[in-house]
Design a protein around this motif. Structure first.
Motif, PDB file in Angstrom:
ATOM      1  N   GLU A 100       1.770  12.879   1.091  1.00 17.44           N
ATOM      2  CA  GLU A 100       1.301  13.695  -0.033  1.00 17.44           C
ATOM      3  C   GLU A 100       1.935  13.257  -1.343  1.00 17.44           C
ATOM      4  OE1 GLU A 100       0.576  17.922   0.236  1.00 17.44           O
ATOM      5  OE2 GLU A 100       0.694  17.805   2.418  1.00 17.44           O
ATOM      6  N   ASP A 101       3.199  12.879  -1.319  1.00 13.97           N
ATOM      7  CA  ASP A 101       3.857  12.398  -2.529  1.00 13.97           C
ATOM      8  C   ASP A 101       3.188  11.130  -3.042  1.00 13.97           C
ATOM      9  OD1 ASP A 101       5.690  14.483  -2.527  1.00 13.97           O
ATOM     10  OD2 ASP A 101       7.192  13.333  -1.418  1.00 13.97           O
ATOM     11  N   ALA A 102       2.850  10.219  -2.151  1.00 13.39           N
ATOM     12  CA  ALA A 102       2.197   8.973  -2.542  1.00 13.39           C
ATOM     13  C   ALA A 102       0.831   9.233  -3.170  1.00 13.39           C
ATOM     14  CB  ALA A 102       2.061   8.049  -1.331  1.00 13.39           C
ATOM     15  N   LEU A 103       0.098  10.188  -2.611  1.00 13.17           N
ATOM     16  CA  LEU A 103      -1.247  10.483  -3.117  1.00 13.17           C
ATOM     17  C   LEU A 103      -1.217  11.213  -4.451  1.00 13.17           C
ATOM     18  CD1 LEU A 103      -3.042  11.464   0.190  1.00 13.17           C
ATOM     19  CD2 LEU A 103      -3.346   9.387  -1.149  1.00 13.17           C
ATOM     20  N   GLY A 104      -0.191  12.031  -4.675  1.00 12.81           N
ATOM     21  CA  GLY A 104      -0.086  12.736  -5.947  1.00 12.81           C
ATOM     22  C   GLY A 104      -1.259  13.660  -6.207  1.00 12.81           C
ATOM     23  N   SER A 105      -1.444  14.012  -7.475  1.00 11.48           N
ATOM     24  CA  SER A 105      -2.484  14.984  -7.821  1.00 11.48           C
ATOM     25  C   SER A 105      -3.641  14.377  -8.606  1.00 11.48           C
ATOM     26  CB  SER A 105      -1.879  16.132  -8.631  1.00 11.48           C
ATOM     27  OG  SER A 105      -1.304  15.616  -9.813  1.00 11.48           O
ATOM     28  N   GLY A 106      -3.548  13.133  -9.012  1.00 12.35           N
ATOM     29  CA  GLY A 106      -4.622  12.512  -9.790  1.00 12.35           C
ATOM     30  C   GLY A 106      -5.262  11.356  -9.057  1.00 12.35           C
ATOM     31  N   ASP A 107      -5.886  10.477  -9.833  1.00 12.12           N
ATOM     32  CA  ASP A 107      -6.521   9.294  -9.259  1.00 12.12           C
ATOM     33  C   ASP A 107      -5.458   8.317  -8.765  1.00 12.12           C
ATOM     34  OD1 ASP A 107      -8.816  10.500 -10.121  1.00 12.12           O
ATOM     35  OD2 ASP A 107      -9.315   9.002 -11.634  1.00 12.12           O
ATOM     36  N   VAL A 108      -5.797   7.582  -7.718  1.00 11.13           N
ATOM     37  CA  VAL A 108      -4.888   6.576  -7.170  1.00 11.13           C
ATOM     38  C   VAL A 108      -5.695   5.309  -6.836  1.00 11.13           C
ATOM     39  CG1 VAL A 108      -3.207   8.203  -6.196  1.00 11.13           C
ATOM     40  CG2 VAL A 108      -5.148   7.446  -4.792  1.00 11.13           C
ATOM     41  N   THR A 109      -5.005   4.191  -6.808  1.00 11.98           N
ATOM     42  CA  THR A 109      -5.590   2.947  -6.323  1.00 11.98           C
ATOM     43  C   THR A 109      -5.013   2.679  -4.953  1.00 11.98           C
ATOM     44  OG1 THR A 109      -5.877   2.089  -8.556  1.00 11.98           O
ATOM     45  CG2 THR A 109      -5.885   0.484  -6.751  1.00 11.98           C
ATOM     46  N   VAL A 110      -5.893   2.507  -3.967  1.00 15.45           N
ATOM     47  CA  VAL A 110      -5.472   2.324  -2.577  1.00 15.45           C
ATOM     48  C   VAL A 110      -5.921   0.946  -2.126  1.00 15.45           C
ATOM     49  CG1 VAL A 110      -5.625   3.232  -0.240  1.00 15.45           C
ATOM     50  CG2 VAL A 110      -5.691   4.805  -2.183  1.00 15.45           C
ATOM     51  N   THR A 111      -4.989   0.201  -1.539  1.00 10.30           N
ATOM     52  CA  THR A 111      -5.292  -1.129  -1.022  1.00 10.30           C
ATOM     53  C   THR A 111      -5.244  -1.089   0.505  1.00 10.30           C
ATOM     54  OG1 THR A 111      -4.321  -2.156  -2.985  1.00 10.30           O
ATOM     55  CG2 THR A 111      -4.616  -3.564  -1.048  1.00 10.30           C
ATOM     56  N   PHE A 112      -6.366  -1.447   1.120  1.00 14.81           N
ATOM     57  CA  PHE A 112      -6.469  -1.494   2.573  1.00 14.81           C
ATOM     58  C   PHE A 112      -6.411  -2.963   3.006  1.00 14.81           C
ATOM     59  CE2 PHE A 112      -8.687   2.348   1.291  1.00 14.81           C
ATOM     60  CZ  PHE A 112      -8.295   3.281   2.235  1.00 14.81           C
ATOM     61  N   SER A 113      -5.571  -3.243   4.004  1.00 12.27           N
ATOM     62  CA  SER A 113      -5.465  -4.605   4.516  1.00 12.27           C
ATOM     63  C   SER A 113      -5.155  -4.559   6.007  1.00 12.27           C
ATOM     64  CB  SER A 113      -4.403  -5.405   3.750  1.00 12.27           C
ATOM     65  OG  SER A 113      -3.144  -4.764   3.851  1.00 12.27           O
ATOM     66  N   ILE A 114      -5.200  -5.717   6.639  1.00 14.73           N
ATOM     67  CA  ILE A 114      -4.901  -5.804   8.061  1.00 14.73           C
ATOM     68  C   ILE A 114      -3.403  -5.968   8.216  1.00 14.73           C
ATOM     69  CG2 ILE A 114      -5.278  -7.106  10.182  1.00 14.73           C
ATOM     70  CD1 ILE A 114      -7.993  -7.933   8.956  1.00 14.73           C
ATOM     71  N   GLY A 115      -2.813  -5.123   9.050  1.00 13.04           N
ATOM     72  CA  GLY A 115      -1.375  -5.183   9.286  1.00 13.04           C
ATOM     73  C   GLY A 115      -1.066  -5.738  10.657  1.00 13.04           C
ATOM     74  N   GLY A 116       0.203  -5.621  11.065  1.00 16.79           N
ATOM     75  CA  GLY A 116       0.673  -6.190  12.323  1.00 16.79           C
ATOM     76  C   GLY A 116       0.158  -5.536  13.505  1.00 16.79           C
TER      77      GLY A 116
END
Length: 116
Positions: A100-116
């Motif tokens: 929830e802290d990472a998402l915050g209350s406004g707009d966010v930029t989220v990067t999706f990638s392939i992990g381990g």
């Protein structure tokens, strides 16, 4: 396989579902990380356009914090609350510490990638 979900300086791992939408989403990530500008909606989710349509397999569900779903074949939704609607499940964040802290209350930029 895991998905990586980066929001600002926070990186989370997610376990993907096994469906055609995830196969197509992973195919996009194999070419380059998928970066989506996401807006807050209704105080329980962030929504952003994928820029293309994926094959969906919608079913009625009640989401929980950490769920990642496909809405209307072209919108990625990440939840920090709960909602009941018809979605195609993409995956689930493994550890919600700091989510929830990472998402915050406004707009966010989220990067999706392939992990381990």
């Amino acid at each position: 396989m895991k998905l990586q979900v980066q929001i600002g300086e926070h990186t989370f791992t997610a376990t993907p579902e096994d469906n055609v939408a995830v196969d197509a989403f992973v195919g996009m990530m194999e070419e380059a990380p998928v970066v989506i500008r996401m807006s807050d909606y209704s105080g329980f989710e962030k929504v952003g356009s994928l820029g293309t349509s994926l094959t969906s397999d919608n079913s009625q569900m009640t989401t929980q914090a950490g769920d990642i779903v496909l809405y209307n074949s072209s919108q990625i939704v990440i939840f920090y609350g709960s909602n009941s609607w018809s979605y195609t499940r993409i995956g689930k964040i493994d550890d919600l510490t700091g989510w929830e802290d990472a998402l915050g209350s406004g707009d966010v930029t989220v990067t999706f990638s392939i992990g381990g």
